[in-house]
Scaffold this motif. Structure first.
Motif, short mmCIF file in Angstrom:
data_model
loop_
_atom_site.label_atom_id
_atom_site.label_comp_id
_atom_site.label_asym_id
_atom_site.label_seq_id
_atom_site.Cartn_x
_atom_site.Cartn_y
_atom_site.Cartn_z
N MET A 106 39.36 46.77 36.63
CA MET A 106 40.69 46.20 36.90
C MET A 106 41.22 45.48 35.66
SD MET A 106 41.74 43.77 40.08
CE MET A 106 41.33 42.23 39.29
N GLU A 132 36.53 38.24 37.34
CA GLU A 132 37.06 39.60 37.49
C GLU A 132 38.50 39.61 37.98
OE1 GLU A 132 32.89 42.08 37.97
OE2 GLU A 132 34.13 41.76 39.75
N ALA A 133 38.89 38.54 38.68
CA ALA A 133 40.28 38.44 39.15
C ALA A 133 41.19 37.89 38.06
CB ALA A 133 40.34 37.56 40.39
N ALA A 137 44.53 40.34 44.41
CA ALA A 137 43.13 40.17 44.00
C ALA A 137 42.87 38.73 43.54
CB ALA A 137 42.78 41.16 42.89
N VAL A 165 49.11 44.35 43.97
CA VAL A 165 47.67 44.66 43.95
C VAL A 165 46.89 43.64 43.11
CG1 VAL A 165 45.93 46.34 43.19
CG2 VAL A 165 47.93 47.10 44.48
N ASP A 166 47.32 43.41 41.87
CA ASP A 166 46.60 42.48 41.00
C ASP A 166 46.72 41.04 41.49
OD1 ASP A 166 45.79 44.48 39.39
OD2 ASP A 166 47.12 44.01 37.71
N VAL A 199 33.39 36.72 40.54
CA VAL A 199 34.59 37.16 41.28
C VAL A 199 35.84 36.53 40.67
CG1 VAL A 199 35.77 37.09 43.53
CG2 VAL A 199 33.31 37.56 43.43
N LYS A 243 42.93 36.57 46.65
CA LYS A 243 41.72 36.81 47.43
C LYS A 243 40.54 36.06 46.81
CE LYS A 243 39.09 40.57 49.48
NZ LYS A 243 38.90 42.03 49.54
N ALA A 244 40.49 36.02 45.48
CA ALA A 244 39.42 35.29 44.81
C ALA A 244 39.47 33.81 45.16
CB ALA A 244 39.50 35.49 43.29
N GLY A 299 45.87 37.28 50.06
CA GLY A 299 44.93 38.07 49.27
C GLY A 299 44.83 39.53 49.68
N ASP A 300 45.84 40.04 50.31
CA ASP A 300 45.91 41.45 50.66
C ASP A 300 47.24 41.99 50.13
OD1 ASP A 300 45.13 43.75 52.82
OD2 ASP A 300 47.29 43.38 52.83
#
Lengths: 111, 111
Positions: free
Chosen positions: A1, A77-78, A27, A23-24, A74, A30-31, B33-34
């Motif tokens: 990513m 990576e985000a 993420a 999308v990014d 995590v 979500k992190a 986060g989605d």
């Protein structure tokens, strides 16, 4: 990513996200969407230089060091943290421009 | 779950979160986060009055109306939206104070 593009988007209150932008950004949110991970991130963000060593973080939580390391991965990576090894320890630093970008995205636009 | 406390916290860059604060805030970030949910939220946030009817949202996505309704429920339960029924439709409105609180949390503090 890809790392979170810090210039990607206007504030949500001004303009909807495209599917791709979402999308990014999702993420990254979500992190932050796990209580331990969010608190870990807040510890680093409020630490001097917005940077901390894993060795300074482990004592604050009732979870093992491998779990802490997983959470840090995590966040990295985000696109929210960067990491750097110095001698025996890995240091994690907040990607301030990513944090600012998320703040602008959610905040009330000025003017 | 309680609605997100909009006055709960200093910016992350100033002060770490307590374990308790992190729970509610992580739920809000998890809701964002989605990708579909985040885009749905951005559509409502950028809509006139930060409010939209389910009927105005469904056409924008390749997912069914029950799925949209489920995502809206997750956002509402996380304290990011409120809902109100008018005649045959449910309208969703951004809880602006919650959005501001998240923006302040992530943004660079002034002064």
């Amino acid at each position: 990513m890809e790392l979170l593009d810090v210039n990607c988007c206007a504030p949500l209150s001004r303009e909807p996200l495209t599917a791709r932008q979402a999308v990014d950004l999702a993420a990254a949110f979500k992190a932050l969407g796990d209580p331990v991970r969010l608190r870990l991130f807040s510890l680093i963000a409020s630490h001097e230089g917005q940077e901390a060593c894993v060795c300074e973080l482990t004592g604050e939580f009732d979870v093992s060091q491998p779990t802490i390391s997983h959470h840090l991965k995590v966040l990295r990576e985000a696109g929210l943290l960067t990491s750097e090894r110095r001698a025996s320890w890995v240091y994690y630093r907040v990607r301030a421009e990513a944090l600012d970008a998320l703040g602008r995205l959610l905040g009330t636009p000025v003017g």
